[in-house]
Motif scaffolding. Structure first.
Motif, short mmCIF file in Angstrom:
data_model
loop_
_atom_site.label_atom_id
_atom_site.label_comp_id
_atom_site.label_asym_id
_atom_site.label_seq_id
_atom_site.Cartn_x
_atom_site.Cartn_y
_atom_site.Cartn_z
N HIS A 1 0.87 -1.18 0.00
CA HIS A 1 0.00 0.00 0.00
C HIS A 1 0.90 1.23 0.00
O HIS A 1 1.15 1.84 1.03
N ALA A 2 1.41 1.55 -1.19
CA ALA A 2 2.38 2.63 -1.31
C ALA A 2 1.84 3.69 -2.27
O ALA A 2 0.99 3.43 -3.11
N TYR A 3 2.37 4.87 -2.11
CA TYR A 3 1.99 5.99 -2.96
C TYR A 3 2.94 6.06 -4.15
O TYR A 3 4.16 6.02 -3.99
N LEU A 4 2.41 6.14 -5.35
CA LEU A 4 3.22 6.23 -6.56
C LEU A 4 2.97 7.60 -7.19
O LEU A 4 1.91 7.86 -7.75
N ASP A 5 3.94 8.49 -7.04
CA ASP A 5 3.77 9.83 -7.60
C ASP A 5 4.33 9.91 -9.02
O ASP A 5 4.84 8.93 -9.55
N ALA A 6 4.24 11.08 -9.60
CA ALA A 6 4.66 11.26 -10.99
C ALA A 6 6.16 11.03 -11.17
O ALA A 6 6.59 10.48 -12.19
N ALA A 7 6.97 11.43 -10.20
CA ALA A 7 8.42 11.25 -10.33
C ALA A 7 8.79 9.77 -10.31
O ALA A 7 9.66 9.34 -11.07
N SER A 8 8.13 9.00 -9.47
CA SER A 8 8.40 7.55 -9.42
C SER A 8 7.98 6.88 -10.72
O SER A 8 8.70 6.03 -11.24
N ALA A 9 6.84 7.26 -11.25
CA ALA A 9 6.37 6.69 -12.51
C ALA A 9 7.31 7.08 -13.66
O ALA A 9 7.60 6.27 -14.54
N SER A 10 7.78 8.32 -13.64
CA SER A 10 8.71 8.78 -14.67
C SER A 10 10.03 8.01 -14.60
O SER A 10 10.58 7.62 -15.65
N LEU A 11 10.52 7.75 -13.41
CA LEU A 11 11.75 6.99 -13.25
C LEU A 11 11.58 5.56 -13.76
O LEU A 11 12.44 5.03 -14.47
N ALA A 12 10.45 4.95 -13.45
CA ALA A 12 10.19 3.59 -13.92
C ALA A 12 10.07 3.56 -15.44
O ALA A 12 10.59 2.65 -16.09
N LEU A 13 9.41 4.55 -16.02
CA LEU A 13 9.27 4.62 -17.47
C LEU A 13 10.63 4.80 -18.14
O LEU A 13 10.93 4.15 -19.16
N GLN A 14 11.48 5.65 -17.58
CA GLN A 14 12.82 5.85 -18.13
C GLN A 14 13.64 4.56 -18.07
O GLN A 14 14.41 4.26 -18.99
N ALA A 15 13.49 3.82 -16.99
CA ALA A 15 14.21 2.55 -16.86
C ALA A 15 13.74 1.57 -17.93
O ALA A 15 14.56 0.88 -18.56
N LEU A 16 12.44 1.49 -18.17
CA LEU A 16 11.91 0.59 -19.20
C LEU A 16 12.39 0.99 -20.59
O LEU A 16 12.75 0.14 -21.41
#
Length: 75
Positions: free
Chosen positions: A23-38
């Motif tokens: 149960h964690a919060y996923l903000d825009a910066a975390s999503a952007s980092l994950a997208l850049q990694a992919l």
């Protein structure tokens, strides 16, 4: 260790680790980092694939191993 054994090991370890809901919060910066990694992983696969395709083509054309260009190697 061949690719099949390595894949089986990774798959086995993945299923051996107990997973629970996070149960964690996923903000825009975390999503952007994950997208850049992919995107980076995808780019690495493309570059690696192109290198292997060049080597396979050179094999069928009859070029020597030294004639095949290595990415990042300056002559």
């Amino acid at each position: 260790m061949g690719p099949a054994e390595r894949f089986a090991l990774i798959l086995g370890v993945t299923f051996a680790i107990p997973m629970s809901a996070a149960h964690a919060y996923l903000d825009a910066a975390s999503a952007s980092l994950a997208l850049q990694a992919l995107v980076g992983i995808g780019a690495a696969y493309i570059v690696t694939g192109k290198s292997y395709i060049r080597r396979i083509k050179a094999l069928f054309k009859g070029n020597k191993k030294s004639d095949v260009e290595t990415p990042g190697k300056d002559d």
